[in-house]
Design a protein around this motif. Structure first.
Motif, PDB file in Angstrom:
ATOM      1  N   TYR A  59     -46.473 152.904 103.333  1.00 62.01           N
ATOM      2  CA  TYR A  59     -45.473 153.948 103.113  1.00 62.01           C
ATOM      3  C   TYR A  59     -45.441 154.407 101.660  1.00 62.01           C
ATOM      4  O   TYR A  59     -45.494 155.615 101.373  1.00 62.01           O
TER       5      TYR A  59
ATOM      6  N   SER B 247     -46.590 157.964 100.136  1.00 60.38           N
ATOM      7  CA  SER B 247     -45.486 158.743  99.567  1.00 60.38           C
ATOM      8  C   SER B 247     -45.818 159.221  98.166  1.00 60.38           C
ATOM      9  O   SER B 247     -45.619 160.396  97.828  1.00 60.38           O
TER      10      SER B 247
ATOM     11  N   VAL C  75     -40.068 161.730 102.201  1.00 64.38           N
ATOM     12  CA  VAL C  75     -39.554 162.128 103.507  1.00 64.38           C
ATOM     13  C   VAL C  75     -40.681 162.439 104.488  1.00 64.38           C
ATOM     14  O   VAL C  75     -40.647 162.002 105.652  1.00 64.38           O
TER      15      VAL C  75
ATOM     16  N   LEU D 117     -42.473 159.607 106.419  1.00 64.43           N
ATOM     17  CA  LEU D 117     -41.701 158.784 107.348  1.00 64.43           C
ATOM     18  C   LEU D 117     -42.254 158.831 108.772  1.00 64.43           C
ATOM     19  O   LEU D 117     -42.360 157.795 109.438  1.00 64.43           O
TER      20      LEU D 117
ATOM     21  N   CYS E 274     -45.600 156.999 109.175  1.00 58.69           N
ATOM     22  CA  CYS E 274     -45.342 155.587 108.896  1.00 58.69           C
ATOM     23  C   CYS E 274     -44.652 154.917 110.082  1.00 58.69           C
ATOM     24  O   CYS E 274     -45.028 153.797 110.483  1.00 58.69           O
ATOM     25  N   LEU E 275     -43.662 155.583 110.663  1.00 59.27           N
ATOM     26  CA  LEU E 275     -42.963 155.038 111.830  1.00 59.27           C
ATOM     27  C   LEU E 275     -43.905 154.920 113.028  1.00 59.27           C
ATOM     28  O   LEU E 275     -43.831 153.955 113.798  1.00 59.27           O
TER      29      LEU E 275
END
Length: 318
Positions: A104, A108, A156, A159, A162-163
């Motif tokens: 993440y 990012s 953001v 996300l 990553c999820l």
């Protein structure tokens, strides 16, 4: 190493193979990467300090250069210390939670750098093509909002992929052929259907990389059109101002495009590991050096600070 959850064998740790094939030269590789990392952190801190201290550098362009240097403190820090630890102690294991966390933050910071490089190109476009409106448009409040916005968008937008990766199942195989938790090797290990995840990540990578690169390209096309019929001295000054940013853009986008703009994540994974050294380790080192060597104002500010420190040291010695 494994536990049983819902009647399925689930990986409880991953092994980052990194550069374990360098068994004989492992300590030499450790020293090289350590020196590069220390120099990277030191030079970027120095650029931040110069931009902060020297009043002549209190301009939007140098504000963003300082912001880029601050970003380059964290981008390699996500992966390099873990790599150094593995080379020194031969500790390759990383927990799934640690792996996803590294994934993440690495992406990012990478996405934030994409947005920041695009913002820096727009800043140059406004300064060169709209010089009279430049102070009004690029005021300090706007610069802060743009810088914080690049970080916000970076954290953001990552996300969703990553999820998706964190919800994949990993069964039996746990060896990651990389020195950090990258997307492609994680996809190869998963025992889930990864077609949707790969497509979402591919679209995500295309949108971020090509979108920011399009903004950069349009900015520089407008700049070239503006200065095409200008006097030679002005063209030379504009080229000197923009050359540093263009070098960084070529290095960063050349490698990230090769690594991520491919529909199939499993191809050339081992080559990805080698290529990823450039944006993750080499580019953060080169950025402050490039901006220092190619920018006359930064060089003069550096010389001024060095001379001031030398004079203070001499006066104390007396």
């Amino acid at each position: 190493m494994y536990n049983f959850i819902y009647n399925k064998t689930t990986v409880t740790e991953f092994l980052l193979l990194g550069f374990s094939n360098f068994s004989t030269g492992r300590h030499y590789l450790f020293m090289v990467i350590l020196i590069v990392y220390v120099v990277t952190i030191s030079t970027n801190l120095f650029i931040i300090a110069i931009v902060r201290i020297e009043r002549r550098l209190h301009k939007p362009m140098y504000f963003f250069i300082g912001g880029l240097s601050f970003l380059e403190l964290w981008y390699p820090t996500v992966t390099v210390p873990r790599l150094l630890w593995a080379l020194l102690m031969k500790k390759q294991a990383i927990s799934p939670a640690g792996c996803i966390t590294q994934f993440y933050f690495h992406f990012s910071f990478g996405v934030a750098e994409n947005f920041l490089l695009a913002i820096m190109a727009v800043d140059r476009y406004i300064a060169i093509c709209r010089p009279l409106r430049y102070p009004l448009i690029m005021n300090i409040n706007t610069c802060i909002k743009l810088l914080l916005g690049s970080w916000f968008l970076g954290f953001v937008t990552v996300l969703v992929p990553c999820l998706q990766v964190s919800n994949l199942s990993f069964c039996s195989k746990n060896e990651i052929d990389h020195y950090y938790c990258d997307f492609a090797p994680l996809i190869r290990l998963s025992c889930s259907d990864t077609s949707e995840v790969q497509m979402v990540f591919f679209i995500f990578a295309c949108f971020i990389i090509f979108g920011c690169f399009l903004v950069i390209s349009l900015s520089y096309i407008s700049i070239i059109q503006t200065i095409m019929f200008s006097i030679t001295s002005r063209r030379r000054k504009v080229f000197s101002t923009c050359a540093s940013h263009l070098i960084v853009v070529v290095l960063f986008y050349g490698t990230t495009t090769f690594m991520f703009i491919r529909p199939t994540a499993g191809d050339l994974v081992h080559l990805n590991k080698i290529i990823s050294i450039i944006p993750s380790i080499v580019t953060p080192l080169l950025n402050p050096i490039i901006y220092t060597l190619r920018n006359q104002e930064v060089k003069e500010a550096v010389m001024k600070v060095v001379q001031k420190c030398h004079n203070e040291k001499f006066s104390i010695g007396r």
